[in-house]
Design an enzyme around this catalytic site. Structure first.
Site: not given
Ligand code: ZN
Ligand code: ZN
Lengths: 305, 305
Positions: A67-68, A269
């Protein structure tokens, strides 16, 4: 200096929040934009903003979770397709180069610009013309890094009124005075710069603390930051869960901001377990500890003066 | 059987069209969904539909260009995160396995379900319970494949009125008759199945022809298809450009549909050079040659009866 949140969710995209990416716009400072993390569809999010991919010349990756990083190959390819020519440097943990190169090679993507990689390590300092970036390990189960972006101090401005009083009228001589320790001005004498410039302008500090458990060790990253961006995957009642999954709570983010004497905190986040209507509560949890807190949503924009 | 277009653009995402992905919903036939290509943010597009990622059990990739595969790691990860347990098989060209495995491994992604790979080659036939899928090489500069999905014919239904006339009332005997070539019914005699069932139901045919130059060789893929999905990156006046970049025009897609006696054509993979207002013209170009044509937009849905 402007921060634009491109993705503020955790783990998976939802209808409300995309996965992680933050743009730091330095257009005024140096005509470029930096990215912090680049989750899938970051390029799609950018389409909804006025950010130009060709202006992005540095990308800092906190860690290798999908997800990054899953938006990197697409972002880099499209930047090329859209005629970006100036170089890009990607900073991040070991493995990042292999990930990007494998993706680009197997998809037969040939970039129109030079792409370079810097593998970051704990305590590394990245030097650029206008900034120093301090890198520090976080506590996320896999190698993960926080970035403390410190703008270099700017020399003070010339005190024009003072110079005029001394009989020195504006002209090329002003540049001389500003650029040298002292200048001998005919008929007037020796002018020391320190006497005719104002206070140096302290550089701004922005700390980006990616996925991590809370730790007092992170004060070094956050210390006196004008802006601390900290993850807050969970609400304050989920401290055990946060610890188990190597994440932080709203309260812990606020605690770090307070203990580090930051000016401002933005939490991001946010777990997809929280609905939009719960944002206010998460924000209040942090504000109880650190009042000057905001909760980022996708496309939230903050100016750092 | 329903086709949902998840991305209908070419090369890069735009505000109007995402990069390539098509869902073939076989929920009624076999309670599953198949994907054809999976460009970046396919999982985001799926969020806007009623497709459940855990129902997707086969993914067919036409070729390795980024706009057709960069959504795979994210889709596969999120499917796992959302509790998908049943296996997924990915079909595609050489290199696909390495791409996916590298992405998942470096991002420390551990799937909750078994993932397997089938490297497709020209003239391969993939057999499933209800379908046969014929694979054929296309002409796209790099290995690229078209998929002809052929539903197996279904045996005819029992002609109940005929059986009743013969004095055979509904009951377990009907199942016997349907499942055997002949059955001896006490007091009535030998019943041959062929005399008491209707016509077998011809299976439907859907051809997915990914990025490619026009070629008569593709008639084999498209022949008598109930639905031909064909790329049309360019308008009819850009035939040279299409050839140079290994793509097709509206007119060429229509020509293949006509020559192959297809029932219906849907054109997709529309270049971002075309604005929404030009869609009508692109569509008309194709319809001049093959009237039963539609132009796909993101989230267009078509039922194949
Ligand atoms: Zn992470
Ligand atoms: Zn292609």
């Amino acid at each position: 200096m402007e921060v634009v949140f491109l993705g503020t969710g955790a783990g998976v995209p939802s209808k409300e929040r995309n996965v992680s990416a933050i743009a730091l716009s330095l257009l005024q400072e140096q005509n470029s934009v930096w990215l912090f993390d680049c989750g899938e569809a970051t390029q799609h999010q950018i389409l909804q903003t006025n950010i130009k991919p060709r202006k992005v010349n540095k990308i800092f990756i906190t860690h290798m979770h999908g997800d990054h990083i899953y938006g990197l190959p697409g972002f880099l390819s499209s930047r090329s397709f859209q005629g970006g020519n100036n170089p890009v440097t990607v900073y991040g943990p070991k493995g990042l180069k292999q990930y990007i190169e494998t993706s680009l090679t197997l998809s037969e993507t040939h970039l129109s610009y030079p792409l370079s990689f810097v593998e970051v390590t704990d305590q590394m300092i990245i030097e650029t013309e206008h900034f120093q970036i301090y890198v520090q390990s976080l506590d996320h189960g896999i190698p993960c890094f926080g970035y403390r972006v410190v703008e270099r101090d700017k020399p003070g401005e010339l005190l024009v009124h003072k110079l005029k009083k001394m009989g020195i009228e504006p002209g090329p001589i002003y540049k001389e005075i500003k650029e040298n320790e002292y200048v001998i001005v005919p008929d007037i004498g020796t002018i020391y710069r320190k006497d005719v410039v104002g206070e140096p302008k302290r550089g701004r500090i922005i700390s980006v603390i990616g996925d991590t458990r809370f730790s007092k060790l992170h004060r070094k990253l956050a210390n006196h930051a004008d802006l601390l961006i900290h993850e807050a995957t969970f609400g304050k009642d989920k401290q055990n869960l946060a610890h188990r999954y190597y994440h932080s709570t709203t309260l812990q983010a606020a605690q770090l901001a307070k203990e580090s004497n930051c000016k401002r905190l933005i939490i991001t986040h946010i777990s997809s377990r929280y609905q939009q209507k719960e944002n206010e509560q998460l924000l209040q949890e942090a504000r109880e500890i650190f009042p000057n807190t905001e909760l980022a949503n996708d496309f939230s924009k903050f100016t750092i003066t």
